[in-house]
Design a protein around this motif. Structure first.
Motif, short mmCIF file in Angstrom:
data_model
loop_
_atom_site.label_atom_id
_atom_site.label_comp_id
_atom_site.label_asym_id
_atom_site.label_seq_id
_atom_site.Cartn_x
_atom_site.Cartn_y
_atom_site.Cartn_z
N ASP A 34 0.83 -1.21 0.00
CA ASP A 34 0.00 0.00 0.00
C ASP A 34 0.86 1.26 0.00
N LYS A 35 1.94 1.24 0.78
CA LYS A 35 2.82 2.40 0.84
C LYS A 35 3.45 2.67 -0.52
N LEU A 36 4.01 1.64 -1.12
CA LEU A 36 4.64 1.83 -2.42
C LEU A 36 3.60 2.24 -3.47
N ALA A 37 2.40 1.66 -3.38
CA ALA A 37 1.34 2.00 -4.33
C ALA A 37 0.96 3.48 -4.25
N LEU A 38 0.92 4.03 -3.05
CA LEU A 38 0.58 5.45 -2.91
C LEU A 38 1.62 6.33 -3.59
N TYR A 39 2.89 5.99 -3.42
CA TYR A 39 3.94 6.76 -4.10
C TYR A 39 3.84 6.59 -5.62
N MET A 40 3.55 5.38 -6.06
CA MET A 40 3.39 5.15 -7.50
C MET A 40 2.25 5.99 -8.07
N LEU A 41 1.16 6.06 -7.35
CA LEU A 41 0.00 6.82 -7.81
C LEU A 41 0.34 8.30 -7.96
N VAL A 42 0.98 8.85 -6.94
CA VAL A 42 1.33 10.28 -6.97
C VAL A 42 2.32 10.56 -8.09
N ARG A 43 3.32 9.71 -8.24
CA ARG A 43 4.32 9.91 -9.30
C ARG A 43 3.67 9.82 -10.69
N ALA A 44 2.60 9.06 -10.79
CA ALA A 44 1.91 8.90 -12.07
C ALA A 44 0.89 9.99 -12.33
N GLY A 45 0.70 10.88 -11.38
CA GLY A 45 -0.24 11.97 -11.58
C GLY A 45 -1.64 11.69 -11.09
N TYR A 46 -1.83 10.58 -10.40
CA TYR A 46 -3.15 10.26 -9.86
C TYR A 46 -3.32 10.84 -8.47
N SER A 47 -4.55 11.22 -8.13
CA SER A 47 -4.86 11.68 -6.79
C SER A 47 -4.97 10.48 -5.86
N ILE A 48 -4.48 10.65 -4.63
CA ILE A 48 -4.62 9.57 -3.65
C ILE A 48 -5.73 9.86 -2.65
N ASP A 49 -6.49 10.92 -2.89
CA ASP A 49 -7.64 11.19 -2.04
C ASP A 49 -8.63 10.04 -2.21
N GLY A 50 -9.07 9.50 -1.13
CA GLY A 50 -10.07 8.45 -1.21
C GLY A 50 -9.52 7.04 -1.28
N VAL A 51 -8.19 6.87 -1.22
CA VAL A 51 -7.63 5.51 -1.28
C VAL A 51 -8.12 4.67 -0.10
N ALA A 52 -7.98 5.19 1.11
CA ALA A 52 -8.40 4.43 2.29
C ALA A 52 -9.89 4.14 2.24
N ALA A 53 -10.69 5.13 1.84
CA ALA A 53 -12.14 4.93 1.77
C ALA A 53 -12.51 3.87 0.75
N PHE A 54 -11.76 3.81 -0.34
CA PHE A 54 -12.06 2.80 -1.36
C PHE A 54 -11.85 1.40 -0.81
#
Length: 364
Positions: A295-315
């Motif tokens: 999950d930690k690495l995925a969050l960094y991957m998302l941000v680096r790719a230009g995706y918002s991480i708002d709502g990840v935990a809620a999803f």
């Protein structure tokens, strides 16, 4: 490179591969990629995009549907793969940046349907990754591949495999590839720069179970998960998580490569073996520490790719609520530690927000 992708395909493909030196066979979404972290993509589409009609054969309608789902996966995966080569460690590969198919790229039952969609004996480009080397070189959907470095590219039933065998070694050793194309009856020569990206295959699973898998080489998202996610951002959450498992070599640590690989091989068929779809399919539940690390690495991957991480935990909380660990063959059954994960996700999200404010590099 996707030209180096790896198994990137579908129930309809005879075999799936991305175009990577390690695994050469087809070059379906050859994302030759640019290092840009953008989610603005030229979504691969079939040569003919008219909506299905009642008069169409079942094969043609199925082909349209599966192709649309695959294209969505490729589109969402592209920035994650392109922008995160530094986080994929030993799994980074050179990509070309386009996808190409002919009518034989699909199983025998679908050759006629593919021909009805405009495919012929020759390989033609079906999609170009926006901002990639292929896009900068001017490749266009519908271009026919004629030569590579002056060498004729094959046509016919084994064209993808043969072309991959030619291109794979080149992609592994060069920084660019010279292609000869046929466009609107004329000849066009281009030089395509290659881009380093995560070399994992992207697959579509032909089942309504809500799940996603990683076997160390590939990531597979089921049709059920595609239907569950509320938008492309949530689909990116799922794909980033599985890419992170691969990058961290969790399937190997769990000794699950072969088991999960078998599940993926089964589910990419048009009609999977239903007897193998019960329970967890032999997949052991991921330990909470490994899940949180992914999950930690995925969050960094998302941000680096230009995706918002708002709502990840809620999803992930919503997914666990609707499909708890008691639901057979569902995501939470093999990723049960939701409470632990959500807490870890919130902490890493705060860490990333702090780094962004301080303009620090997005590295975990």
């Amino acid at each position: 490179m996707y030209g180096l992708l790896q198994p990137i395909v579908t129930q309809l493909k005879r075999k799936s591969t991305y175009f990577t030196p390690a695994k050469i066979a087809l070059f379906p979404l050859a994302l030759a990629l640019s290092a840009c972290s953008t989610v603005s993509l030229d979504t691969p589409k079939m040569p003919v995009t008219a909506p299905a009609t009642p008069a169409e054969s079942a094969q043609l309608q199925t082909l349209r549907s599966i192709t649309t789902q695959q294209d969505r996966l490729y589109r969402i995966a592209a920035p994650l793969l392109v922008s995160n080569a530094p986080l994929c460690k030993g799994n980074a590969r050179n990509l070309i940046g386009f996808s190409a198919k002919n009518k034989y790229s699909f199983s025998e039952d679908y050759v006629d349907a593919a021909q009805a969609l405009g495919f012929t004996e020759q390989l033609q480009i079906t999609g170009v990754l926006n901002n990639s080397g292929a896009a900068r070189a001017g490749l266009k959907r519908g271009d026919t591949l004629a030569t590579v470095e002056g060498q004729p590219l094959p046509a016919g039933p084994n064209a993808e495999r043969q072309a991959a065998a030619i291109l794979g070694p080149m992609v592994g050793k060069r920084t660019s590839i010279k292609l000869g194309l046929t466009r609107a009856g004329g000849k066009v020569n281009v030089t395509v720069p290659l881009t380093l990206a995560c070399g994992f295959g992207i697959e579509l699973g032909n089942t309504d179970s809500v799940n996603a898998y990683a076997d160390g080489r590939r990531v597979m998202v089921t049709r059920g998960m595609l239907n569950f996610v509320g938008n492309d951002g949530e689909l990116a959450f799922v794909m980033a998580k599985e890419l992170a498992h691969n990058a961290l070599r969790h399937p190997s640590q769990q000794k699950m490569n072969a088991t999960v690989g078998g599940i993926i091989d089964n589910l990419i068929r048009i009609t999977p073996d239903a007897s193998a779809l019960g329970g967890s399919g032999g997949v052991r539940a991921m330990p909470q520490e490994l899940d949180a690390a992914a999950d930690k690495l995925a969050l960094y991957m998302l941000v680096r790719a230009g995706y918002s991480i708002d709502g990840v935990a809620a999803f992930w909380q919503r997914l666990a609520t609707q499909y708890p660990a008691s639901v057979p063959n569902a995501y939470t059954m093999i990723h049960p530690s939701t409470v632990y994960r959500v807490d870890a996700i919130n902490k890493v999200s705060a860490e990333i927000t702090s780094k962004q404010a301080a303009k620090k590099p997005m590295m975990p």
